[in-house]
Design an enzyme around this catalytic site. Structure first.
Site, short mmCIF file in Angstrom:
data_model
loop_
_atom_site.label_atom_id
_atom_site.label_comp_id
_atom_site.label_asym_id
_atom_site.label_seq_id
_atom_site.Cartn_x
_atom_site.Cartn_y
_atom_site.Cartn_z
N THR A 68 3.72 9.56 -0.16
CA THR A 68 4.70 8.96 0.74
C THR A 68 5.55 8.00 -0.07
OG1 THR A 68 3.31 9.18 2.71
CG2 THR A 68 5.01 7.50 2.78
N LYS A 81 8.21 11.48 7.94
CA LYS A 81 7.06 10.58 7.75
C LYS A 81 7.43 9.14 8.10
CE LYS A 81 2.90 9.28 6.38
NZ LYS A 81 2.14 9.39 5.15
N LYS A 94 4.26 -0.98 3.25
CA LYS A 94 5.11 -0.19 2.35
C LYS A 94 5.94 0.80 3.15
CE LYS A 94 3.74 3.55 0.17
NZ LYS A 94 3.22 4.64 -0.70
#
Lengths: 299, 299
Positions: free
Chosen positions: B99, B176, B244
């Protein structure tokens, strides 16, 4: 059972109809009497006042807009409290399906007990008009266990998920507040995610296919997400009603001792967002219109 | 297929193992070589460098921590790009399950194409270590349809929900990001609701019974709610990783033209909350520890 049902709105009329279907005897009352006609066709007796509806009944049920309406229908000039059997044994059940504050519920329950020896069960519902018609509501109840158990046959006529949350008057309303807080915040997630995807130019149908069954999954995402993408804001559950309900949460939060009263930044944020969107004229739209202030006029 | 898998963390090792189980030939590489041992026992070849792992392979897969790690394993001194078949026809597939930001993905995809004639598919996953071991991940993919289709047999070995979100490099990462935004905001709903119920003194098991299958229902409420009530913050998915991921959302939002860049008050709120909670030392806990700053020390 032999009952009265007060308030023939969308929810009340569907719930009263299901009580009739399950073999209960129902007297109905509504301020605008014409709304009682469909129930009369289904076998209900139509009463001219709440007091007349309540006379001789084991239980008085109601579903109205707010606490002043509950108090009017119970304690007003022709209010139910003047008709119901005083200090009966067991006490007459007063079952309130309205969504009002826990504090109002507690006040009303005390007054019912003092003035008429009746016992209150607060029993707000979720599931909307569809759930009400299908007899598939969730019913969240507060009040003495004995009263809840006597009311259960009625709840089983109207709902699928029936929970006695706690013995305190208002515990049903507290569960409903928690429900509405989650509904409001999940709706923030849904609306920001949809608009974020649109801003990035991705195919949100594909994204929904990828994410809606996993850790991001929710009723809100699956049901309101596609409606936001289609710019379909028809109610359903109106934003101004959510404003009222999250307002109850805000009231309780403001009365918590510090620092707990500052420990709900999400609820504070969504309350401001809903207010802003209602002020902008979106109160009659479905709740995902909380996001409408951020959409182009062209949408 | 004949593939390399780079990065034998919890996710990568489970995904590589499922590729082996489905009959693919797999060379594995990890910076700390000892982590390759379990895969060797399952039939993987262990390579000393990413370049060696990539030599002669149809596809190079990876799952590492962040964009610098992706760039190191691809373009570093012994990086995969130096070992893979240059300008092959069809091009070697580079499949990134990490990711990272869509912007980083786009930059890396261009460089792969220019320097080695390889084609990138960004394919971040959700479903966690449990989903990875079960071969039940959701895999969200971006990149040319031709490359996605060639990679599909590998995705089918690792995942259950496999979606080609779009043709742009980064479209998988965009999906995502949307997923993580919803996960973060649903977690706000869950944690505030649980703490609100505790503050009001209601039995939250009863409340959950009443609300979790209706309009308030979510994966978050059902899975993280009970863990918050039990003060169980064991990871799972760590709060610092969510920081993050929501940070990627924030970066994209800040680059949107006004007024769109100010149209995400929920995401802004949760970003601040996560930062505050990570600073307070909760980064290694599961994501519902975003709420821990509001809990008593005694909890």
């Amino acid at each position: 059972m032999n009952i009265a049902y007060l308030g023939m709105g969308i929810m009340g009329s569907a719930m009263a109809a299901n009580c009739l279907k399950h073999g209960h005897r129902v007297a109905v009352y509504n301020r605008t009497a014409s709304k009682c006609a469909p129930l009369a066709e289904q076998g209900a007796e139509v009463a001219p006042t709440p007091a007349a509806a309540a006379a001789g009944k084991e239980a008085v049920l109601m579903c109205v807009d707010d606490a002043p309406a509950v108090e009017q229908v119970l304690f007003g000039d022709d209010g139910a409290v003047h008709g119901l059997t005083q200090h009966a044994d067991p006490p007459v059940l007063v079952i309130d399906h309205s969504t009002i504050s826990a504090k109002s519920t507690d006040r009303i329950a005390r007054r019912l007990s003092e003035e008429a020896g009746a016992v209150m069960v607060d029993a707000p519902v979720s599931g909307g008009d569809v759930g009400a018609r299908a007899g598939a509501l969730s019913i969240m109840c507060g009040g003495p266990a004995e009263a809840f158990e006597r009311a259960r046959p009625l709840f089983e006529a109207m709902g699928k998920t029936i929970v006695h949350v706690g013995e305190r008057h208002g515990d049903g309303q507290r569960a409903k507040m928690i429900n509405q807080m989650v509904v409001a915040l999940n709706c923030v997630a849904t609306t920001e995610a949809m608009r974020f995807g649109e801003a990035m130019g991705v195919d949100m149908r594909k994204v929904m296919e990828a994410i809606s069954q996993g850790a991001a999954g929710s009723w809100s995402l699956s049901n309101l997400g596609p409606r936001l993408l289609a710019r379909d804001f028809a109610p359903g559950f109106r934003l101004r009603h959510l404003l009222k309900d999250v307002g109850f949460c805000e009231e309780v939060i403001q009365e918590l001792p510090p620092p707990q009263n500052e420990a709900f930044p999400g609820t504070e944020m969504v309350m401001n967002l809903i207010k802003r969107s209602v002020v902008a004229g979106n109160g009659e739209h479905n709740i995902h219109a909380m996001s409408k202030v951020f959409l182009d006029d062209s949408d």
